[in-house]
Design a protein around this motif. Structure first.
Motif, PDB file in Angstrom:
ATOM      1  N   VAL A 181       0.837  -1.207   0.000  1.00 45.33           N
ATOM      2  CA  VAL A 181       0.000   0.000   0.000  1.00 45.33           C
ATOM      3  C   VAL A 181       0.870   1.254   0.000  1.00 45.33           C
ATOM      4  CG1 VAL A 181      -1.791   1.296   1.203  1.00 45.33           C
ATOM      5  CG2 VAL A 181      -1.852  -1.199   1.217  1.00 45.33           C
ATOM      6  N   HIS A 182       0.650   2.083  -0.999  1.00 45.39           N
ATOM      7  CA  HIS A 182       1.247   3.421  -1.007  1.00 45.39           C
ATOM      8  C   HIS A 182       0.357   4.311  -0.151  1.00 45.39           C
ATOM      9  CE1 HIS A 182       2.726   7.288  -2.168  1.00 45.39           C
ATOM     10  NE2 HIS A 182       1.688   7.566  -2.946  1.00 45.39           N
ATOM     11  N   PRO A 183       0.869   4.818   0.983  1.00 45.23           N
ATOM     12  CA  PRO A 183       0.011   5.567   1.899  1.00 45.23           C
ATOM     13  C   PRO A 183      -0.158   7.037   1.547  1.00 45.23           C
ATOM     14  CG  PRO A 183       2.193   5.370   2.837  1.00 45.23           C
ATOM     15  CD  PRO A 183       2.222   4.620   1.529  1.00 45.23           C
ATOM     16  N   GLY A 184       0.464   7.459   0.449  1.00 45.16           N
ATOM     17  CA  GLY A 184       0.434   8.876   0.092  1.00 45.16           C
ATOM     18  C   GLY A 184       1.638   9.605   0.678  1.00 45.16           C
ATOM     19  N   TRP A 185       1.863  10.788   0.158  1.00 48.55           N
ATOM     20  CA  TRP A 185       2.903  11.661   0.709  1.00 48.55           C
ATOM     21  C   TRP A 185       2.280  12.339   1.928  1.00 48.55           C
ATOM     22  CZ3 TRP A 185       4.656  16.867  -1.862  1.00 48.55           C
ATOM     23  CH2 TRP A 185       5.681  17.430  -1.091  1.00 48.55           C
ATOM     24  N   MET A 186       2.743  11.949   3.108  1.00 45.86           N
ATOM     25  CA  MET A 186       2.057  12.314   4.344  1.00 45.86           C
ATOM     26  C   MET A 186       2.822  13.318   5.197  1.00 45.86           C
ATOM     27  SD  MET A 186       0.862   8.550   5.611  1.00 45.86           S
ATOM     28  CE  MET A 186       2.567   8.008   5.556  1.00 45.86           C
ATOM     29  N   GLN A 187       2.069  14.002   6.032  1.00 47.62           N
ATOM     30  CA  GLN A 187       2.631  14.970   6.991  1.00 47.62           C
ATOM     31  C   GLN A 187       3.168  14.219   8.215  1.00 47.62           C
ATOM     32  OE1 GLN A 187      -0.902  17.197   7.655  1.00 47.62           O
ATOM     33  NE2 GLN A 187      -1.058  17.829   5.526  1.00 47.62           N
ATOM     34  N   THR A 188       4.342  13.602   8.031  1.00 47.77           N
ATOM     35  CA  THR A 188       5.008  12.869   9.103  1.00 47.77           C
ATOM     36  C   THR A 188       6.454  13.328   9.167  1.00 47.77           C
ATOM     37  OG1 THR A 188       5.684  11.078   7.611  1.00 47.77           O
ATOM     38  CG2 THR A 188       3.538  10.841   8.707  1.00 47.77           C
ATOM     39  N   HIS A 219      -4.154  -7.104 -11.123  1.00 42.21           N
ATOM     40  CA  HIS A 219      -3.369  -8.339 -11.052  1.00 42.21           C
ATOM     41  C   HIS A 219      -2.267  -8.227 -10.009  1.00 42.21           C
ATOM     42  CE1 HIS A 219      -1.264 -11.965 -12.276  1.00 42.21           C
ATOM     43  NE2 HIS A 219      -0.165 -11.252 -12.439  1.00 42.21           N
ATOM     44  N   PHE A 220      -1.655  -7.049  -9.932  1.00 41.42           N
ATOM     45  CA  PHE A 220      -0.586  -6.826  -8.963  1.00 41.42           C
ATOM     46  C   PHE A 220      -1.163  -6.238  -7.684  1.00 41.42           C
ATOM     47  CE2 PHE A 220       1.673  -6.551 -13.081  1.00 41.42           C
ATOM     48  CZ  PHE A 220       2.505  -7.642 -12.913  1.00 41.42           C
ATOM     49  N   MET A 221      -0.659  -6.699  -6.551  1.00 42.66           N
ATOM     50  CA  MET A 221      -1.198  -6.320  -5.246  1.00 42.66           C
ATOM     51  C   MET A 221      -0.548  -5.038  -4.727  1.00 42.66           C
ATOM     52  SD  MET A 221      -3.465  -8.678  -4.732  1.00 42.66           S
ATOM     53  CE  MET A 221      -3.732  -8.671  -6.501  1.00 42.66           C
ATOM     54  N   PHE A 222      -0.493  -4.018  -5.553  1.00 42.00           N
ATOM     55  CA  PHE A 222       0.137  -2.735  -5.242  1.00 42.00           C
ATOM     56  C   PHE A 222      -0.906  -1.649  -5.470  1.00 42.00           C
ATOM     57  CE2 PHE A 222       3.669   0.437  -6.665  1.00 42.00           C
ATOM     58  CZ  PHE A 222       3.669   1.036  -5.415  1.00 42.00           C
ATOM     59  N   VAL A 223      -1.376  -1.044  -4.385  1.00 45.60           N
ATOM     60  CA  VAL A 223      -2.461  -0.059  -4.457  1.00 45.60           C
ATOM     61  C   VAL A 223      -2.131   1.134  -3.578  1.00 45.60           C
ATOM     62  CG1 VAL A 223      -4.206  -1.838  -4.897  1.00 45.60           C
ATOM     63  CG2 VAL A 223      -3.735  -1.130  -2.537  1.00 45.60           C
ATOM     64  N   ASP A 224      -2.885   2.218  -3.752  1.00 47.22           N
ATOM     65  CA  ASP A 224      -2.764   3.312  -2.804  1.00 47.22           C
ATOM     66  C   ASP A 224      -3.756   3.098  -1.666  1.00 47.22           C
ATOM     67  OD1 ASP A 224      -5.291   4.217  -3.610  1.00 47.22           O
ATOM     68  OD2 ASP A 224      -4.530   5.975  -4.681  1.00 47.22           O
ATOM     69  N   TYR A 225      -3.788   4.030  -0.723  1.00 49.13           N
ATOM     70  CA  TYR A 225      -4.592   3.813   0.476  1.00 49.13           C
ATOM     71  C   TYR A 225      -6.095   3.888   0.221  1.00 49.13           C
ATOM     72  CZ  TYR A 225      -5.052   8.933   0.856  1.00 49.13           C
ATOM     73  OH  TYR A 225      -5.326  10.258   0.616  1.00 49.13           O
ATOM     74  N   THR A 226      -6.495   4.293  -0.983  1.00 49.00           N
ATOM     75  CA  THR A 226      -7.910   4.274  -1.343  1.00 49.00           C
ATOM     76  C   THR A 226      -8.289   2.988  -2.076  1.00 49.00           C
ATOM     77  OG1 THR A 226      -7.683   5.329  -3.515  1.00 49.00           O
ATOM     78  CG2 THR A 226      -7.823   6.799  -1.592  1.00 49.00           C
ATOM     79  N   GLY A 227      -7.303   2.124  -2.339  1.00 50.39           N
ATOM     80  CA  GLY A 227      -7.537   0.894  -3.083  1.00 50.39           C
ATOM     81  C   GLY A 227      -7.290   1.011  -4.578  1.00 50.39           C
ATOM     82  N   LYS A 228      -6.874   2.184  -5.045  1.00 48.75           N
ATOM     83  CA  LYS A 228      -6.609   2.389  -6.466  1.00 48.75           C
ATOM     84  C   LYS A 228      -5.299   1.712  -6.855  1.00 48.75           C
ATOM     85  CE  LYS A 228      -5.843   6.058  -9.886  1.00 48.75           C
ATOM     86  NZ  LYS A 228      -5.735   7.522 -10.084  1.00 48.75           N
ATOM     87  N   ASP A 229      -5.301   1.012  -7.998  1.00 47.71           N
ATOM     88  CA  ASP A 229      -4.105   0.318  -8.460  1.00 47.71           C
ATOM     89  C   ASP A 229      -2.957   1.291  -8.703  1.00 47.71           C
ATOM     90  OD1 ASP A 229      -5.335  -2.170  -8.433  1.00 47.71           O
ATOM     91  OD2 ASP A 229      -5.932  -2.066 -10.538  1.00 47.71           O
TER      92      ASP A 229
END
Length: 232
Positions: A181-188, A219-229
């Motif tokens: 899961v790509h969590p996005g560019w976050m404020q951390t 097909h590939f199990m790589f998504v962002d945190y919204t479930g988008k491929d």
């Protein structure tokens, strides 16, 4: 459901713990040094009590990981999800000519071998219905969109995506969901204050993926945190 989270003391890891507790789940919050002050997690413990376990979990320490898994098994605790969140970002914007291989070794040990160690020892406990393994990846791990200079981080996350795909094939007959899961560019601390994504929003999306409110279809199990491929 019980969820174990690595790197849970701050940033996205903390937000994931807070969101999981808010939804009524039990959380095992893995931190490297629980004997040191864990202010944020301690406040969660005051609110949620026994729902939260703060545990020593250093992803580079296989013996420690094995000991924690054995302890949980002895207690009769099971897991519904593993979230491999702990990671480092070393040698940012460093050219290949200036790259220190110690940064590569440290990054691979934490970002890739860490999740492998965790899954190796906690997979036998992943027996609750509708289980998930979530590997926190990054758009930096996309080979399609590769860019130079973040060599340790990008290479480690691309390799983590491969591990995710291998696991997906290995456990799919058991009904275990495995996602990078790509969590996005976050404020951390890692993402910085200028990042556009609130880590709480990312945590909510990742918990939705665990609950299968969102079901990835690629097909590939790589998504962002919204479930988008994401492009592999």
């Amino acid at each position: 459901m019980n969820i174990i989270i690595t790197g849970a003391g701050r940033g996205l890891g903390y937000e994931l713990a807070a969101e999981a507790l808010k939804r009524g789940y039990g959380v095992i919050a893995g931190v490297r040094r629980p004997d040191q002050e864990q202010t944020a997690l301690s406040k969660l413990a005051e609110t949620y009590g026994e729902k939260l376990t703060i545990a020593a979990l250093d992803v580079t320490d296989e013996a420690g990981i094995a000991a924690l898994a054995a302890s949980l098994q002895e207690q009769g605790r099971t897991l519904g999800a593993i979230i491999n969140n702990a990671a480092v970002l070393n040698a940012r914007d460093t050219s290949i000519e200036a790259l220190d291989f110690q940064d590569m070794l440290i990054t691979m040990d934490i970002n890739l071998y860490g999740p492998i160690r965790v899954v190796k020892h906690f997979l036998p406990l992943l027996t609750e219905p509708e289980c998930s393994i979530i590997n926190i990846s990054s758009e930096a791990g996309s080979i399609t969109n590769a860019y130079p200079n973040d060599y340790p981080y990008g290479i480690s996350k691309a390799a983590l995506n491969m591990f995710t795909q291998q696991l997906h094939v290995y456990v799919k007959e058991r009904g275990i969901q495995v996602l990078s899961v790509h969590p996005g560019w976050m404020q951390t601390d890692m993402g910085g204050a200028e990042a556009p994504t609130n880590p709480n929003h990312s945590a909510e999306g990742i918990l939705d993926l665990i609950e299968k409110r969102t079901t990835p279809e690629g097909h590939f199990m790589f998504v962002d945190y919204t479930g988008k491929d994401m492009k592999i």
